[in-house]
Design an enzyme around this catalytic site. Sequence first.
Site, PDB file in Angstrom:
ATOM      1  N   ARG A 107       0.876  -1.195   0.000  1.00 48.29           N
ATOM      2  CA  ARG A 107       0.000   0.000   0.000  1.00 48.29           C
ATOM      3  C   ARG A 107       0.898   1.224   0.000  1.00 48.29           C
ATOM      4  NH1 ARG A 107      -5.048   2.010   3.633  1.00 48.29           N
ATOM      5  NH2 ARG A 107      -6.010   0.562   2.188  1.00 48.29           N
ATOM      6  N   HIS A 134      -7.457   0.713  -6.264  1.00 53.55           N
ATOM      7  CA  HIS A 134      -7.669  -0.021  -5.001  1.00 53.55           C
ATOM      8  C   HIS A 134      -8.432  -1.309  -5.342  1.00 53.55           C
ATOM      9  CE1 HIS A 134      -7.842  -0.817  -0.863  1.00 53.55           C
ATOM     10  NE2 HIS A 134      -8.700   0.098  -0.441  1.00 53.55           N
ATOM     11  N   GLN A 137     -10.406  -3.608  -2.815  1.00 55.21           N
ATOM     12  CA  GLN A 137     -11.651  -2.990  -2.335  1.00 55.21           C
ATOM     13  C   GLN A 137     -12.801  -3.280  -3.304  1.00 55.21           C
ATOM     14  OE1 GLN A 137     -12.268  -0.854   0.576  1.00 55.21           O
ATOM     15  NE2 GLN A 137     -14.365  -1.303  -0.083  1.00 55.21           N
ATOM     16  N   ASP A 230     -16.728   8.395  -1.376  1.00 54.89           N
ATOM     17  CA  ASP A 230     -15.440   8.208  -0.676  1.00 54.89           C
ATOM     18  C   ASP A 230     -15.050   9.571  -0.109  1.00 54.89           C
ATOM     19  OD1 ASP A 230     -12.914   7.314   0.144  1.00 54.89           O
ATOM     20  OD2 ASP A 230     -12.038   7.399  -1.867  1.00 54.89           O
ATOM     21  N   CYS A 270     -16.153   2.862   0.840  1.00 55.59           N
ATOM     22  CA  CYS A 270     -15.019   1.977   1.166  1.00 55.59           C
ATOM     23  C   CYS A 270     -14.582   2.123   2.621  1.00 55.59           C
ATOM     24  CB  CYS A 270     -13.859   2.257   0.218  1.00 55.59           C
ATOM     25  SG  CYS A 270     -13.371   3.994   0.190  1.00 55.59           S
TER      26      CYS A 270
HETATM   27  N1  NVA Z   1      -9.486   7.496  -1.555  1.00 53.47           N
HETATM   28  C1  NVA Z   1      -9.156   7.009  -0.226  1.00 53.47           C
HETATM   29  C2  NVA Z   1      -9.510   5.571  -0.105  1.00 53.47           C
HETATM   30  C3  NVA Z   1      -9.274   4.964   1.260  1.00 53.47           C
HETATM   31  C4  NVA Z   1      -9.634   3.530   1.342  1.00 53.47           C
HETATM   32  C5  NVA Z   1      -7.676   7.254   0.050  1.00 53.47           C
HETATM   33  O1  NVA Z   1      -6.860   6.981  -0.823  1.00 53.47           O
HETATM   34  O2  NVA Z   1      -7.359   7.740   1.136  1.00 53.47           O
HETATM   35  N1   CP Z   2     -11.117   0.755   2.742  1.00 53.26           N
HETATM   36  C1   CP Z   2      -9.833   0.685   3.146  1.00 53.26           C
HETATM   37  O1   CP Z   2      -8.908   0.404   2.371  1.00 53.26           O
HETATM   38  O2   CP Z   2      -9.658   0.927   4.468  1.00 53.26           O
HETATM   39  P1   CP Z   2      -8.257   1.091   5.242  1.00 53.26           P
HETATM   40  O3   CP Z   2      -7.634   2.368   4.747  1.00 53.26           O
HETATM   41  O4   CP Z   2      -8.626   1.125   6.692  1.00 53.26           O
HETATM   42  O5   CP Z   2      -7.390  -0.094   4.896  1.00 53.26           O
END
Ligand code: NVA
Ligand code: CP
Length: 330
Positions: A107, A134, A137, A230, A270
């Site tokens: 990640r 992602h 997800q 989101d 998400c």
């Molecule tokens: N768009 C968000 C998704 C988190 C699961 C991020 O990248 O922070």
């Molecule tokens: N939805 C998601 O990826 O959550 P986290 O950032 O908690 O892993």
Amino acid sequence: MYGMYGRSFLTLLDYSPDEIRALLDLAADLKAKKKNRLPHRLCEGKNIALVFEKTSTRTRCAFEVAAADLSMHPTYLDPKSSQMGKKESIADTARVLGRMYDGIEYRGFGQQIVEALARYAGVPVWNGLTNEFHPTQILADMLTIREHLGSCAGKKLVYFGDARYNMGNSLMVGCAKLGMHFTACAPKEYFPDAALIEKCRAIAAETGATLTFETDPEKAVADADIFYTDVWVSMGEPAEVWEERIHALLPYQVNEKLMDLAPRALFMHCLPSFHDLGTEIGREMHERFGLTAMEVTDGVFESDRSIVFDEAENRMHTIKAVMAATLCED
Ligand code: NVA
Ligand code: CP
């Protein structure tokens, strides 16, 4: 399994509709086994590395619990404690981890980083979120849609908010692959990248999916089965962008008035979500802009039409399926 042995999982663009459906079937089967307390130690004795350059609750926990259920040992590398990127290149890190581990979750920031890891590691690499995509997800979301609506094909999903980032992009790809009707509803500058839209249109032409881009929420909602949103500012973006995002995206907030326009639509997110004042950032935005919620109101988030915690649970079952399919020969 299913011809996926040894493959990385970096974006759903790399997987055919049949392969995505096979992963969802496998996830449903593993979920049933877990509920019935049937062991499924499919990856006994393997080891995996979980590399997180951004924070996480769901993704990290999903990988760790799934690894334990599959009888694997995970090593978690947090955003600060590895040499990766600062003292050691991605290529070198990948070759070191690939000598010790059977699979690597990553990640972090650019998609090119997870792609470089996959190129050099020699073992499957799974994308646990990049700025662009992602994909794990989306598998969880599609399993959740199947559970609630019976199937994905033919269903209409409307995404409200910043559709240029990982969630908007990935949902567009997932909907195109599974023959769904995807609408991004946002100001024009928040629509996905034109080249990605082009790729998805070509996929949609094969699967019966449609893609539409709409700036007017009242037009976007017609016949919707799912509303999805989101956060307006994603991990890694500077705090200074909050103000412009709030101004641009507040008209796209998922609230009771919007839900009333689509009587059968379910609500998905998400997570994590700013739906109340239970977070530091939520309270800060309340003080600065007087908002009690951002991308979704608390009333919608807590309503019977919200299936966000089913999605969160399904992260674990679908991530387990991805690991089993790519780590097991049959
Ligand atoms: N768009 C968000 C998704 C988190 C699961 C991020 O990248 O922070
Ligand atoms: N939805 C998601 O990826 O959550 P986290 O950032 O908690 O892993």
